[in-house]
Design a protein around this motif. Structure first.
Motif, PDB file in Angstrom:
ATOM      1  N   THR A  36     -48.844  29.253  -9.072  1.00 33.65           N
ATOM      2  CA  THR A  36     -49.391  30.373  -9.840  1.00 33.65           C
ATOM      3  C   THR A  36     -50.836  30.640  -9.440  1.00 33.65           C
ATOM      4  O   THR A  36     -51.257  31.783  -9.270  1.00 33.65           O
ATOM      5  CB  THR A  36     -49.321  30.063 -11.343  1.00 33.65           C
ATOM      6  OG1 THR A  36     -47.972  29.776 -11.693  1.00 33.65           O
ATOM      7  CG2 THR A  36     -49.811  31.245 -12.169  1.00 33.65           C
ATOM      8  N   GLU A  37     -51.602  29.568  -9.262  1.00 28.47           N
ATOM      9  CA  GLU A  37     -53.010  29.711  -8.898  1.00 28.47           C
ATOM     10  C   GLU A  37     -53.147  30.395  -7.536  1.00 28.47           C
ATOM     11  O   GLU A  37     -53.950  31.315  -7.365  1.00 28.47           O
ATOM     12  CB  GLU A  37     -53.683  28.341  -8.870  1.00 28.47           C
ATOM     13  CG  GLU A  37     -55.178  28.403  -8.581  1.00 28.47           C
ATOM     14  CD  GLU A  37     -55.849  27.052  -8.767  1.00 28.47           C
ATOM     15  OE1 GLU A  37     -57.056  26.975  -8.498  1.00 28.47           O
ATOM     16  OE2 GLU A  37     -55.171  26.093  -9.167  1.00 28.47           O
ATOM     17  N   ASN A  38     -52.354  29.952  -6.562  1.00 23.58           N
ATOM     18  CA  ASN A  38     -52.408  30.566  -5.237  1.00 23.58           C
ATOM     19  C   ASN A  38     -52.003  32.029  -5.284  1.00 23.58           C
ATOM     20  O   ASN A  38     -52.588  32.875  -4.604  1.00 23.58           O
ATOM     21  CB  ASN A  38     -51.488  29.826  -4.263  1.00 23.58           C
ATOM     22  CG  ASN A  38     -52.048  28.482  -3.833  1.00 23.58           C
ATOM     23  OD1 ASN A  38     -53.024  27.994  -4.398  1.00 23.58           O
ATOM     24  ND2 ASN A  38     -51.432  27.868  -2.854  1.00 23.58           N
ATOM     25  N   ALA A  39     -50.955  32.338  -6.072  1.00 24.86           N
ATOM     26  CA  ALA A  39     -50.476  33.716  -6.137  1.00 24.86           C
ATOM     27  C   ALA A  39     -51.529  34.632  -6.747  1.00 24.86           C
ATOM     28  O   ALA A  39     -51.743  35.755  -6.268  1.00 24.86           O
ATOM     29  CB  ALA A  39     -49.179  33.784  -6.944  1.00 24.86           C
ATOM     30  N   ILE A  40     -52.190  34.172  -7.807  1.00 24.34           N
ATOM     31  CA  ILE A  40     -53.251  34.975  -8.412  1.00 24.34           C
ATOM     32  C   ILE A  40     -54.354  35.243  -7.393  1.00 24.34           C
ATOM     33  O   ILE A  40     -54.817  36.371  -7.224  1.00 24.34           O
ATOM     34  CB  ILE A  40     -53.821  34.262  -9.659  1.00 24.34           C
ATOM     35  CG1 ILE A  40     -52.802  34.302 -10.797  1.00 24.34           C
ATOM     36  CG2 ILE A  40     -55.132  34.912 -10.107  1.00 24.34           C
ATOM     37  CD1 ILE A  40     -53.209  33.496 -12.009  1.00 24.34           C
TER      38      ILE A  40
END
Length: 290
Positions: free
Chosen positions: A43-47
């Motif tokens: 999720t962090e990478n996608a954001i």
């Protein structure tokens, strides 16, 4: 059986294969390691990946990193005080879905930054239908030549049960893992939000978002021309000017084991497309030329 029926043979070593479904790098052979995998692994990478792209916010569930974007999260929470925040942990345990917390309080969200939660995604009231947060999942295949295909079967539908209080989600709750429900049940419960003919329109608009998202991501990182990627994209239901609209809620690389549990045709169908053939399980969608 599906592999044999497609005229393919399973081999023991990656070096003997023409296509590799594994995380093991194999020089000169297509593997399921498109460079976009790293961009959206968590999720962090996608954001982070989507925040680098101008204009993506219209169909993207706004997200903030709890370690580095506290001020931005607080500002958004104050400006949009009717929203709740889905706090997601990127601490990965094999076979276990990461825990998700839903809160309406930005102070609570900030405090979770110190206990393993890395991201906060906005959840607007229209996304909660009958005490459920529905997520429509589409599978997307990106070939080494950056062709984009969607799994042709009906989308899978998942739901999070939301504890409600006076027609609003309770201010703090740990969400149970998402469970899969039938497309019929989803359309029945979301009929008011979707409207007449809205399910078909929602499906088409979902594919438009997939095209736009992949065009923007591939514009940032187009891969190495050898590897492919299969991605799981989940969409919540947002409210647009003309009715329900898909809002990209999550994008992650798909695990081969997950897809084999859904369809035994997954591996042979991907292999066929990667080899340049056509397969009824995948439908190509065109990216704009610019």
């Amino acid at each position: 059986a599906a592999v044999a029926a497609a005229g393919l043979v399973l081999v023991d070593a990656p070096k003997d294969a023409d296509i590799v479904f594994d995380d093991v790098p194999c020089e000169g052979r297509p593997t399921n390691q498109h460079s976009l995998n790293a961009a959206v692994y968590s999720t962090e990478n996608a954001i982070t990946a989507f925040q680098r792209i101008a204009g993506a916010q219209s169909w993207l569930s706004p997200g903030f990193l709890l370690k580095s974007q506290i001020c931005e999260l607080i500002g958004a929470a104050i400006m949009r005080n009717n929203s709740w925040w889905l706090l997601k942990s990127d601490q990965v345990v094999a076979g276990v879905e990461p825990q998700t917390v839903l809160t309406s309080n930005w102070i609570t969200a900030v405090r979770h930054a110190d206990v393993g939660y890395s991201a906060a995604l906005e959840c607007t009231p229209s996304m909660v239908i009958g005490g459920c947060l529905f997520l429509v999942e589409r599978m997307v295949l990106v070939t080494p030549a950056n062709g984009v295909f969607v799994w042709a079967a009906a989308p899978r539908i998942f739901q999070h049960q939301i504890a409600m209080d006076a027609n609003k989600p309770e201010p703090y709750q740990i969400l149970p893992p998402a469970s899969e429900v039938s497309e019929h049940l989803f359309k029945l419960q979301a009929s008011v939000q979707l409207g007449s003919g809205g399910a078909t329109r929602f499906d088409k608009e979902t594919e438009h978002v997939i095209v736009d998202a992949m065009r923007l991501l591939l514009g940032v990182d187009s891969g190495d021309g050898t590897n492919f990627g299969v991605f799981r994209m989940r969409f919540a239901i947002g409210q647009g000017a003309d009715g329900a609209v898909p809002v990209l809620h999550e994008v992650r690389p798909a695990l081969v084991a997950e897809q084999l549990a859904v369809s035994s045709d997954f591996v042979p169908s991907v292999a066929t497309v990667i080899a340049g053939g056509s397969d009824v399980h995948w439908r190509q969608i065109q990216l704009p030329s610019n």
